[in-house]
Design a protein around this motif. Structure first.
Motif, PDB file in Angstrom:
ATOM      1  N   ARG A  15       1.047  -1.182  -0.172  1.00 53.17           N
ATOM      2  CA  ARG A  15       0.017   0.071   0.056  1.00 53.17           C
ATOM      3  C   ARG A  15       0.914   1.234  -0.158  1.00 53.17           C
ATOM      4  N   THR A  16       0.510   2.178  -0.864  1.00 51.62           N
ATOM      5  CA  THR A  16       1.297   3.406  -0.712  1.00 51.62           C
ATOM      6  C   THR A  16       0.838   4.344   0.073  1.00 51.62           C
ATOM      7  N   LYS A  17       1.715   5.410   0.554  1.00 49.43           N
ATOM      8  CA  LYS A  17       1.131   6.425   1.510  1.00 49.43           C
ATOM      9  C   LYS A  17      -0.205   7.116   1.229  1.00 49.43           C
ATOM     10  N   PRO A  18      -0.612   7.361   0.014  1.00 53.15           N
ATOM     11  CA  PRO A  18      -1.691   8.003  -0.161  1.00 53.15           C
ATOM     12  C   PRO A  18      -2.809   6.925  -0.035  1.00 53.15           C
ATOM     13  N   GLN A  19      -2.877   5.652  -0.398  1.00 46.52           N
ATOM     14  CA  GLN A  19      -3.632   4.623  -0.149  1.00 46.52           C
ATOM     15  C   GLN A  19      -3.902   4.237   1.373  1.00 46.52           C
ATOM     16  N   LEU A  20      -2.957   4.359   2.037  1.00 52.00           N
ATOM     17  CA  LEU A  20      -3.030   4.269   3.382  1.00 52.00           C
ATOM     18  C   LEU A  20      -3.743   5.471   4.209  1.00 52.00           C
ATOM     19  N   SER A  21      -3.341   6.570   3.520  1.00 48.45           N
ATOM     20  CA  SER A  21      -4.073   8.000   4.448  1.00 48.45           C
ATOM     21  C   SER A  21      -5.431   7.990   3.921  1.00 48.45           C
ATOM     22  N   ALA A  22      -5.875   7.697   2.809  1.00 47.92           N
ATOM     23  CA  ALA A  22      -7.333   7.526   2.325  1.00 47.92           C
ATOM     24  C   ALA A  22      -8.145   6.531   3.195  1.00 47.92           C
ATOM     25  N   ALA A  23      -7.590   5.310   3.596  1.00 49.44           N
ATOM     26  CA  ALA A  23      -8.327   4.462   4.277  1.00 49.44           C
ATOM     27  C   ALA A  23      -8.362   4.847   5.908  1.00 49.44           C
ATOM     28  N   LEU A  24      -7.245   5.405   6.325  1.00 47.72           N
ATOM     29  CA  LEU A  24      -7.529   6.211   7.791  1.00 47.72           C
ATOM     30  C   LEU A  24      -8.328   7.118   7.753  1.00 47.72           C
ATOM     31  N   ALA A  25      -8.602   7.889   6.740  1.00 45.97           N
ATOM     32  CA  ALA A  25      -9.464   9.068   6.788  1.00 45.97           C
ATOM     33  C   ALA A  25     -10.868   8.580   6.755  1.00 45.97           C
ATOM     34  N   ALA A  26     -10.967   7.452   6.162  1.00 48.54           N
ATOM     35  CA  ALA A  26     -12.304   6.842   6.134  1.00 48.54           C
ATOM     36  C   ALA A  26     -12.686   6.164   7.327  1.00 48.54           C
ATOM     37  N   ARG A  27     -11.743   5.580   7.753  1.00 49.82           N
ATOM     38  CA  ARG A  27     -11.966   4.809   9.034  1.00 49.82           C
ATOM     39  C   ARG A  27     -12.230   5.656  10.158  1.00 49.82           C
ATOM     40  N   GLY A  28     -11.677   7.042  10.370  1.00 53.06           N
ATOM     41  CA  GLY A  28     -11.983   8.312  11.215  1.00 53.06           C
ATOM     42  C   GLY A  28     -13.451   8.545  10.927  1.00 53.06           C
ATOM     43  N   LYS A  29     -13.782   8.674   9.760  1.00 56.61           N
ATOM     44  CA  LYS A  29     -15.212   9.106   9.544  1.00 56.61           C
ATOM     45  C   LYS A  29     -16.333   8.215  10.171  1.00 56.61           C
ATOM     46  N   LYS A  30     -15.944   6.584   9.949  1.00 60.86           N
ATOM     47  CA  LYS A  30     -16.745   5.827  10.321  1.00 60.86           C
ATOM     48  C   LYS A  30     -16.741   5.457  11.883  1.00 60.86           C
ATOM     49  N   ALA A  31     -15.693   5.741  12.682  1.00 58.11           N
ATOM     50  CA  ALA A  31     -15.409   6.055  14.095  1.00 58.11           C
ATOM     51  C   ALA A  31     -16.159   7.157  14.752  1.00 58.11           C
ATOM     52  N   GLY A  32     -16.969   7.895  13.913  1.00 55.96           N
ATOM     53  CA  GLY A  32     -17.686   9.071  14.319  1.00 55.96           C
ATOM     54  C   GLY A  32     -17.004  10.355  14.338  1.00 55.96           C
ATOM     55  N   PHE A  33     -15.872  10.551  13.788  1.00 58.89           N
ATOM     56  CA  PHE A  33     -15.288  11.777  13.670  1.00 58.89           C
ATOM     57  C   PHE A  33     -15.314  12.400  12.395  1.00 58.89           C
ATOM     58  N   GLY A  34     -16.554  13.078  12.293  1.00 61.72           N
ATOM     59  CA  GLY A  34     -17.136  13.837  11.387  1.00 61.72           C
ATOM     60  C   GLY A  34     -16.315  15.039  10.953  1.00 61.72           C
ATOM     61  N   CYS A  35     -16.215  15.478   9.729  1.00 57.05           N
ATOM     62  CA  CYS A  35     -15.477  16.466   9.404  1.00 57.05           C
ATOM     63  C   CYS A  35     -15.990  17.405   8.067  1.00 57.05           C
ATOM     64  N   ARG A  36     -15.514  18.569   8.056  1.00 58.62           N
ATOM     65  CA  ARG A  36     -15.836  19.406   6.737  1.00 58.62           C
ATOM     66  C   ARG A  36     -15.089  19.020   5.718  1.00 58.62           C
ATOM     67  N   ALA A  37     -13.743  18.455   5.942  1.00 62.04           N
ATOM     68  CA  ALA A  37     -12.846  18.137   4.884  1.00 62.04           C
ATOM     69  C   ALA A  37     -11.877  17.312   5.242  1.00 62.04           C
ATOM     70  N   VAL A  38     -11.258  16.459   4.648  1.00 62.05           N
ATOM     71  CA  VAL A  38      -9.959  15.924   4.712  1.00 62.05           C
ATOM     72  C   VAL A  38      -8.923  16.927   4.012  1.00 62.05           C
ATOM     73  N   VAL A  39      -7.921  17.369   4.740  1.00 66.68           N
ATOM     74  CA  VAL A  39      -6.795  18.204   4.444  1.00 66.68           C
ATOM     75  C   VAL A  39      -5.332  17.556   4.309  1.00 66.68           C
ATOM     76  N   ALA A  40      -4.712  17.868   3.381  1.00 66.39           N
ATOM     77  CA  ALA A  40      -3.337  17.283   3.207  1.00 66.39           C
ATOM     78  C   ALA A  40      -2.517  18.078   2.295  1.00 66.39           C
ATOM     79  N   ASP A  41      -1.252  18.080   2.456  1.00 66.84           N
ATOM     80  CA  ASP A  41      -0.129  18.780   1.702  1.00 66.84           C
ATOM     81  C   ASP A  41      -0.056  18.186   0.355  1.00 66.84           C
ATOM     82  N   CYS A  42       0.669  18.929  -0.482  1.00 71.24           N
ATOM     83  CA  CYS A  42       1.023  18.353  -1.992  1.00 71.24           C
ATOM     84  C   CYS A  42       1.571  17.061  -2.288  1.00 71.24           C
ATOM     85  N   ALA A  43       2.099  16.314  -1.167  1.00 69.98           N
ATOM     86  CA  ALA A  43       2.388  15.039  -1.478  1.00 69.98           C
ATOM     87  C   ALA A  43       1.272  13.978  -1.675  1.00 69.98           C
ATOM     88  N   TYR A  44       0.209  14.295  -1.558  1.00 71.15           N
ATOM     89  CA  TYR A  44      -0.991  13.545  -1.782  1.00 71.15           C
ATOM     90  C   TYR A  44      -1.821  13.950  -2.890  1.00 71.15           C
TER      91      TYR A  44
END
Length: 469
Positions: A176-205
């Motif tokens: 898994r690449t870092k972008p793949q890992l990060s997207a999965a973690l963000a989706a996991r955070g939302k599923k855990a109840g941590f809603g957000c307006r947006a996912v924010v990242a720097d230019c590496a992603y």
């Protein structure tokens, strides 16, 4: 059922926090190890927080003592689940009104690179380490952080495993690449109840198409930085890079801004700055398309590199045709700038606090032990917030003044001060250090009474500590 044997309590207010995890451990040794590990992480730093330091033993020579071996077994071999501990930690954050997530916050994607020697440790490889600003041998962990500009705390973490650890390299199904890992973690955070307006990242992603697709499938909006000179397909007479698109916008001066809109930015120290923002057009980017290119800068005429952002977002423009029917509510320029402005803010304290708690000080080799150490560091991090919002205790008139007026007798003090941790119950609310006279049983004093290391580094050795990035 046999009653559980009582566990030796952790110092001060840490016991109340640690007791909330007791049902996840099924032995007295595990409950005791959890308390001892957190106590060591939260204690003032005198040297790198290896297991010998956490157990109060001398480096190297004390590695065979019972206390060190007990913590080593707890971290590496004892059968407990780090994911269950992290889920409980997040549950406690959701339950507390001061740290509960809401839809106005963001999930920030970050990665932490730490230098590690050798090749036998899991996930170690020669890769880019942002802390050092160069490619070196080390471990990179992808993390997600929830913040609204008032509080911030880690959600999930996943070490990145370089391709050479897999039999088929990058083509291995398990890679898994870092972008793949990060997207999965963000989706996991939302599923855990941590809603957000947006996912924010720097230019590496922003260079990964799979990252955008994964967020879209998870129903998450994003605000991500673009590299200013990264090209895209366009007609010969149109801009081909974000910086060219920014230069194509009209601007005369502050009284005649043309395509630019003033945006007032508010900072935690109370001061404000006027930035200028605009929707630009580049290839498929545009205010009326599904993906916008937003440029924000302090000077539209010069576009200074260190004060100009080129942002891609799928939050629709308020006047876009699909604004009312899209999956995400529309966002104006001021909100886009506010959301991305939360990402660099965590760089000013989040990483430094992780360093103080010993994030990269582990000396274990297995992937499971590394993940467990990171989970325990995140528990210590969350305990600090738990105490920060606790009501203040009664005033202790016998405690010394933490800020005496007298300075050194002559010259400058070459010995750096001991870092202060949020360890006492009832930390005073506000942007200042807690006064010890508000805590009748300071945790630091209790920690000092427990087994100290047989030898601590002197001033000449403290200079070798890793500096925060």
């Amino acid at each position: 059922m046999t009653a559980r044997r009582p566990c030796p309590p952790a110092p001060g207010p840490l016991e109340d926090y640690a007791a909330r995890f007791d049902d996840l451990f099924f032995s007295l040794a595990q409950r005791r190890g959890f308390r001892e590990y957190l106590t060591g992480l939260l204690a003032p730093r005198e040297r790198n927080k290896t297991i010998t330091c956490l157990a109060g033993a001398e480096p190297v020579a004390g590695a065979g003592t019972p206390g060190v071996q007990r913590l080593q077994f707890f971290l590496s071999e004892s059968p407990w689940e780090a994911e269950q501990i992290n889920d409980r930690r997040l549950e406690l954050l959701r339950e507390q009104s001061a740290t509960a997530p809401h839809e106005g916050g963001v999930i920030v994607i970050d990665d932490s690179g730490d230098r590690k020697d050798g090749t036998a440790t899991a996930n170690v490889g020669r890769q880019w380490l942002g802390r050092l600003g160069k490619t070196d041998n080390g471990i990179v962990t992808v993390t997600t952080v929830w913040t609204d500009g008032r509080v911030y705390y880690p959600l999930h973490a996943h070490p990145y495993t370089p391709a050479h650890h897999f039999d088929r390299g990058r083509s291995d199904p398990a890679f898994r690449t870092k972008p793949q890992l990060s997207a999965a973690l963000a989706a996991r955070g939302k599923k855990a109840g941590f809603g957000c307006r947006a996912v924010v990242a720097d230019c590496a992603y922003s260079v990964s198409d799979t990252w955008y697709l994964a967020l879209r499938e998870a129903g998450l909006a994003y605000v991500v930085a673009l590299k200013p000179h990264r090209g895209t397909w366009a007609r010969a007479d149109q801009p081909h890079t974000p910086i060219e698109a920014a230069h194509a916008l009209t601007w005369r001066d502050a009284r005649r801004p043309g395509d630019w809109t003033p945006v007032e930015r508010h900072f935690r120290d109370g001061h404000t700055e006027t930035w200028w923002a605009a929707d630009a057009r580049l290839g498929g980017y545009g205010p009326d398309s599904s993906c916008r290119l937003v440029v924000a800068t302090t000077d539209p005429a010069r576009l200074p590199p260190k004060a100009t952002w080129y942002l891609a977002t799928n939050l629709p423009h308020p006047d876009a045709p699909h604004a009312a029917t899209g999956p995400h509510p529309p966002a104006d320029l001021a909100e886009i700038i506010r959301l991305y402005g939360l990402r660099p803010w965590i760089e000013q304290s989040y990483k430094q606090i992780k360093d103080e708690l010993g994030w990269a000080d582990f000396q274990v080799r297995s992937d499971r032990a590394i993940r467990r150490h990171q989970t325990l560091v995140n528990c210590a991090f969350s305990f600090c917030w738990d105490q920060w919002f606790a009501p203040p205790g009664p005033l202790d008139s016998t405690a010394p003044d933490p800020c005496p007026d007298e300075g050194p007798e002559r010259g400058t003090n070459r010995t750096p001060p001991t870092p202060t941790a949020l360890l006492a119950q009832g930390i005073a609310f506000g942007s200042r250090m807690a006064h010890p006279r508000h805590h009748p049983e300071p945790m630091v004093a209790i920690l000092d009474g427990q087994r100290p290391a047989l030898r601590t580094p002197g001033p000449d050795r403290r200079s070798h500590h890793r500096t925060p990035s």
